[in-house]
Motif scaffolding. Structure first.
Motif, short mmCIF file in Angstrom:
data_model
loop_
_atom_site.label_atom_id
_atom_site.label_comp_id
_atom_site.label_asym_id
_atom_site.label_seq_id
_atom_site.Cartn_x
_atom_site.Cartn_y
_atom_site.Cartn_z
N UNK A 12 39.79 15.10 39.50
CA UNK A 12 40.26 14.58 40.78
C UNK A 12 39.74 13.16 40.96
N UNK A 13 40.42 12.31 41.75
CA UNK A 13 41.59 12.71 42.52
C UNK A 13 42.84 12.83 41.66
N UNK A 14 43.71 13.75 42.07
CA UNK A 14 45.01 13.91 41.44
C UNK A 14 46.07 13.81 42.54
N UNK A 15 47.24 13.39 42.18
CA UNK A 15 48.39 13.49 43.07
C UNK A 15 49.12 14.77 42.70
N UNK A 16 49.17 15.71 43.63
CA UNK A 16 49.84 16.99 43.41
C UNK A 16 51.07 17.02 44.31
N UNK A 17 52.25 17.07 43.70
CA UNK A 17 53.51 17.02 44.46
C UNK A 17 54.08 18.43 44.54
N UNK A 18 54.33 18.90 45.77
CA UNK A 18 54.76 20.27 46.01
C UNK A 18 56.10 20.26 46.73
N UNK A 62 43.84 23.36 44.89
CA UNK A 62 43.58 22.07 45.51
C UNK A 62 42.09 21.75 45.44
N UNK A 63 41.78 20.53 45.01
CA UNK A 63 40.40 20.12 44.83
C UNK A 63 40.04 18.96 45.76
N UNK A 64 38.78 18.79 45.94
CA UNK A 64 38.28 17.66 46.73
C UNK A 64 38.80 16.36 46.13
N UNK A 187 44.03 21.65 53.69
CA UNK A 187 43.80 20.56 52.74
C UNK A 187 42.65 19.68 53.21
N UNK A 188 42.62 19.38 54.49
CA UNK A 188 41.52 18.57 55.02
C UNK A 188 40.19 19.26 54.83
N UNK A 189 40.18 20.60 54.99
CA UNK A 189 38.96 21.37 54.80
C UNK A 189 38.47 21.34 53.36
N UNK A 190 39.37 21.09 52.42
CA UNK A 190 39.00 20.94 51.01
C UNK A 190 38.59 19.51 50.68
N UNK A 191 38.53 18.66 51.70
CA UNK A 191 38.22 17.23 51.55
C UNK A 191 39.26 16.54 50.67
N UNK A 192 40.50 16.96 50.86
CA UNK A 192 41.65 16.36 50.20
C UNK A 192 42.56 15.79 51.29
#
Length: 275
Positions: A12-18, A62-64, A187-192
């Motif tokens: 990380x960081x990665x861009x993850x597109x969903x 999902x990662x920080x 996502x915010x809770x994962x610091x992402x």
């Protein structure tokens, strides 16, 4: 379903597109990665799996520091595709049984209508012969290591029916908006960081459905979801589409990917640095 890409190993960081197939059949992830210098994972799936499923399914991965870009098709906001269709039933029983624990009672009640047809498909007495020849557009092997469906990149567009006008009585599903709000908090809770983009859409279909699209966008803005572009930005000419109003041919993929690059470059926290 994010586990299908090699990008999981990237730090990380990665861009993850969903999103649905507008993501799977509409991005050149390497192009985005090369421009922004951040690993990109295309986790786009089939729209008929439903936003309720694919946002829940991606949470463990999902990662920080990740930048999670959510791009649902417009139908996810106002039709029951949000809960999934027969394609989701097939995934739950044939592909990924462990994911059944992610389905709540309300969603099971919706999916029950598809189970008789799904069961009927299991009554075939003979198997179809194995495929011999080139990989098809919708085969499992049609995806590259980034998660992009790429087999159709060398093919011309096909004739298809555009999206039809939506009844004025149709309203945005509040459950879809709540899901996005809750997902943003997760996502915010994962610091992402979660970002929301409009889906790419064929121009004729966009014009036909603009009143509904306006309702969707108004609801997104009202609820302070982190949308970073106007819907019109991803309304592309009919000539750039492959076989549906959401699947692009290569020139369209390149154009859409460049738009995504520009939007993410402005929105990524702290910006990005060129080498």
């Amino acid at each position: 379903m994010l586990r299908r890409t090699d990008g999981l190993a990237a730090g990380s960081p990665r861009i993850v597109v969903i999103g649905g197939s507008n993501v799977a059949y509409g991005l050149d992830s390497k192009r985005i990665q090369d421009a922004l210098h951040i690993p990109v994972i295309n986790a786009g799936l089939h729209a008929s799996l439903g936003m309720k499923f694919y946002l829940t399914d991606v949470k463990p991965y999902i990662r920080e520091g990740d930048i999670v870009v959510v791009i649902p098709e417009y139908s996810q906001y106002y039709t029951d595709t949000f809960y999934g269709n027969i394609e989701l039933v097939s995934v739950l029983f044939d592909v990924y049984p462990d994911s059944r624990k992610e389905i709540d009672i309300k969603q099971w009640l919706h999916l029950m209508r598809f189970i008789p047809f799904y069961a009927a498909t299991k009554l075939k007495l003979s198997k179809e012969p194995g495929r011999i020849g080139p990989v098809g557009v919708y085969d499992r092997k049609a995806f590259n290591s980034y998660g992009d469906a790429y087999v159709h990149w060398t093919m011309p567009g096909k004739k298809f029916n555009p999206g039809q006008k939506v009844s004025e009585d149709q309203q945005v599903n509040p459950e879809a908006i709540k899901l996005l709000i809750d997902f943003q908090h997760f996502v915010k809770g994962k610091k992402a960081t979660m970002l929301l983009l409009p889906p790419v859409f064929q121009s004729t279909s966009f014009v036909n459905q603009k009143p509904m699209i306006d309702k969707i966008y108004q609801s997104i803005k009202k609820n302070h979801l982190p949308v970073i572009a106007e819907p019109e930005r991803y309304e592309l000419p009919d000539s750039l589409f492959f076989d549906t109003a959401s699947h692009l041919i290569l020139p369209g993929i390149e154009r859409r990917s460049d738009l995504v690059i520009e939007d993410l470059a402005r929105a990524i926290p702290g910006g990005y640095s060129k080498p």
